[in-house]
Scaffold this motif. Structure first.
Motif, PDB file in Angstrom:
ATOM      1  N   MET A 135       0.688  -1.037  -0.244  1.00 44.79           N
ATOM      2  CA  MET A 135      -0.157  -0.012   0.075  1.00 44.79           C
ATOM      3  C   MET A 135       0.849   1.446   0.065  1.00 44.79           C
ATOM      4  N   GLY A 136       0.379   2.481  -0.601  1.00 52.37           N
ATOM      5  CA  GLY A 136       0.874   3.452  -0.527  1.00 52.37           C
ATOM      6  C   GLY A 136       0.454   4.324   0.770  1.00 52.37           C
ATOM      7  N   SER A 137       1.195   5.630   0.934  1.00 52.65           N
ATOM      8  CA  SER A 137       1.015   6.430   1.974  1.00 52.65           C
ATOM      9  C   SER A 137       0.800   7.793   1.586  1.00 52.65           C
ATOM     10  N   ILE A 138      -0.119   8.403   2.257  1.00 54.30           N
ATOM     11  CA  ILE A 138      -0.113  10.067   2.045  1.00 54.30           C
ATOM     12  C   ILE A 138      -0.079  10.642   3.360  1.00 54.30           C
ATOM     13  N   TYR A 139       0.854  11.387   3.493  1.00 51.60           N
ATOM     14  CA  TYR A 139       1.141  12.181   4.825  1.00 51.60           C
ATOM     15  C   TYR A 139       0.736  13.575   4.767  1.00 51.60           C
ATOM     16  N   LEU A 140      -0.528  13.755   5.350  1.00 48.96           N
ATOM     17  CA  LEU A 140      -1.120  15.195   5.263  1.00 48.96           C
ATOM     18  C   LEU A 140      -0.653  15.829   6.585  1.00 48.96           C
ATOM     19  N   ILE A 141       0.358  16.976   6.194  1.00 49.06           N
ATOM     20  CA  ILE A 141       0.955  17.934   7.165  1.00 49.06           C
ATOM     21  C   ILE A 141       0.279  19.258   7.366  1.00 49.06           C
ATOM     22  N   ARG A 142      -0.005  19.339   8.387  1.00 47.53           N
ATOM     23  CA  ARG A 142      -0.604  20.615   8.839  1.00 47.53           C
ATOM     24  C   ARG A 142       0.433  21.683   8.945  1.00 47.53           C
ATOM     25  N   HIS A 143       0.393  22.954   8.358  1.00 48.49           N
ATOM     26  CA  HIS A 143       1.360  24.094   8.414  1.00 48.49           C
ATOM     27  C   HIS A 143       1.752  24.406   9.647  1.00 48.49           C
ATOM     28  N   GLY A 144       2.917  24.975  10.192  1.00 53.35           N
ATOM     29  CA  GLY A 144       3.158  25.546  11.153  1.00 53.35           C
ATOM     30  C   GLY A 144       2.539  26.732  11.740  1.00 53.35           C
ATOM     31  N   GLU A 148      -8.851   3.355  -3.632  1.00 57.35           N
ATOM     32  CA  GLU A 148      -9.365   3.262  -2.173  1.00 57.35           C
ATOM     33  C   GLU A 148      -8.442   3.829  -1.141  1.00 57.35           C
ATOM     34  N   VAL A 149      -8.945   4.694  -0.297  1.00 57.34           N
ATOM     35  CA  VAL A 149      -8.221   5.225   0.735  1.00 57.34           C
ATOM     36  C   VAL A 149      -8.675   5.002   2.155  1.00 57.34           C
ATOM     37  N   ALA A 150      -7.789   4.900   3.023  1.00 58.81           N
ATOM     38  CA  ALA A 150      -8.446   4.684   4.469  1.00 58.81           C
ATOM     39  C   ALA A 150      -7.534   5.645   5.235  1.00 58.81           C
ATOM     40  N   LEU A 151      -8.157   6.216   6.573  1.00 64.25           N
ATOM     41  CA  LEU A 151      -7.509   6.776   7.363  1.00 64.25           C
ATOM     42  C   LEU A 151      -6.489   6.031   8.302  1.00 64.25           C
ATOM     43  N   ALA A 152      -5.154   6.210   8.535  1.00 62.29           N
ATOM     44  CA  ALA A 152      -4.381   5.232   9.283  1.00 62.29           C
ATOM     45  C   ALA A 152      -3.985   5.794  10.437  1.00 62.29           C
ATOM     46  N   SER A 153      -3.757   7.186  10.659  1.00 61.65           N
ATOM     47  CA  SER A 153      -3.684   8.015  12.006  1.00 61.65           C
ATOM     48  C   SER A 153      -3.937   9.428  11.775  1.00 61.65           C
ATOM     49  N   PHE A 154      -4.259  10.169  12.736  1.00 61.37           N
ATOM     50  CA  PHE A 154      -4.858  11.411  12.736  1.00 61.37           C
ATOM     51  C   PHE A 154      -4.070  12.411  13.984  1.00 61.37           C
ATOM     52  N   ASN A 155      -3.703  13.441  13.383  1.00 57.00           N
ATOM     53  CA  ASN A 155      -3.161  14.587  14.301  1.00 57.00           C
ATOM     54  C   ASN A 155      -1.942  13.887  15.243  1.00 57.00           C
ATOM     55  N   SER A 156      -1.164  13.096  14.779  1.00 59.39           N
ATOM     56  CA  SER A 156      -0.033  12.681  15.358  1.00 59.39           C
ATOM     57  C   SER A 156       1.064  14.052  15.550  1.00 59.39           C
ATOM     58  N   HIS A 157       1.453  14.160  16.608  1.00 55.73           N
ATOM     59  CA  HIS A 157       2.581  15.261  17.016  1.00 55.73           C
ATOM     60  C   HIS A 157       3.509  14.722  17.908  1.00 55.73           C
ATOM     61  N   ALA A 158       4.080  13.795  17.834  1.00 56.06           N
ATOM     62  CA  ALA A 158       4.936  13.111  18.741  1.00 56.06           C
ATOM     63  C   ALA A 158       6.209  13.985  18.777  1.00 56.06           C
ATOM     64  N   HIS A 159       6.712  14.428  17.376  1.00 53.55           N
ATOM     65  CA  HIS A 159       7.610  15.168  17.347  1.00 53.55           C
ATOM     66  C   HIS A 159       7.879  16.398  18.086  1.00 53.55           C
ATOM     67  N   LEU A 160       6.451  16.972  18.536  1.00 52.49           N
ATOM     68  CA  LEU A 160       6.726  18.168  19.685  1.00 52.49           C
ATOM     69  C   LEU A 160       6.461  17.770  20.906  1.00 52.49           C
ATOM     70  N   GLN A 161       5.538  16.711  21.154  1.00 50.43           N
ATOM     71  CA  GLN A 161       5.590  16.205  22.466  1.00 50.43           C
ATOM     72  C   GLN A 161       6.855  15.619  22.890  1.00 50.43           C
TER      73      GLN A 161
END
Length: 236
Positions: free
Chosen positions: A1-10, A212-225
């Motif tokens: 499967m492929g992955s699309i990473y949606l990254i919110r701006h700073g 076909e697209v599915a949500l794998a993770s949402f709002n991960s911000h471990a890099h900041l935590q």
């Protein structure tokens, strides 16, 4: 499967004359994100961003961290389908009809940085009207029109992708919300309840196979935590 990473701006310049500029914290968030992804060994086959400055700056700041480590970075592509909706235009179009019930709304909006809680309350009321569609005005992008624009951008990615690619999309909270609505089929109002929780530079991962697209993770911000610096966790 492929992955699309949606990254919110700073973090942008909330309350300033020009919101579409990363704050110093926003630049730092983007750099931290890039360092985190590079250390994890997540290398992208494609990188896209909307054409808003905050999206483009987040992308260049994050991807510069890959280059600094000697990692290859694909050429940046721009697709305005991933732009945020024009919140200022939505407010200007819909706020006049609300003034009878919210007479202080204009003052609150003009002094948003000093009235964050009240701004959020008023803005949420405006968004409810926008989502309803019954207050649409000529020239204003409707919620349905916004969703169609974002969906078209996603379809272009899928049409050009192969099944193993990792694709980064530097975008905005509203765009991520529209994609959540499309992919999970959750009601728009429920999707916007999640919108208010999306952290700046958070990662939202989609998995795809063909169309076909599915949500794998949402709002991960471990890099900041992981840095244990609360000031780096922002929502605008």
């Amino acid at each position: 499967m492929g992955s699309i990473y949606l990254i919110r701006h700073g973090q942008a310049s909330f309350g300033a004359d020009d919101y579409d500029v990363l704050s110093p914290i926003g630049v730092r968030q983007a750099e931290i994100l890039g360092q985190h992804l590079a250390e994890l060994g997540i290398c992208f086959d494609r990188c896209l961003a909307g054409d808003l400055r905050r999206q483009q700056h987040t992308a260049t700041s994050a991807l510069a961290q890959f280059t600094a480590k000697g990692l290859a970075v694909p050429p940046m592509e721009t697709d305005a389908a991933f732009n945020e909706f024009d919140a200022d235009a939505v407010i200007r179009a819909l706020i006049p009809a609300m003034l009878a019930d919210e007479p202080e709304a204009i003052d609150i909006l003009r002094n948003a940085a000093q009235n964050r809680a009240e701004f959020q309350r008023i803005f949420a009321l405006v968004i409810e009207r926008w989502l309803a569609g019954t207050y649409d005005t000529p020239g204003l992008e409707s919620w349905l029109g916004f969703v169609e624009r974002v969906q078209a951008g996603l379809q272009r990615i899928l049409e050009q992708a192969d099944g193993q690619q990792k694709i980064a999309v530097f975008t905005s909270g509203g765009t991520i919300t529209a994609l959540l609505h499309l992919i999970t089929r959750m009601p728009a109002r429920q999707a916007f309840e999640l919108n208010w929780q999306i952290v700046n530079t958070s990662l939202n991962q989609l998995k795809f196979r063909g169309r076909e697209v599915a949500l794998a993770s949402f709002n991960s911000h471990a890099h900041l935590q992981l840095l244990k610096a609360p000031e780096l966790i922002t929502f605008r």
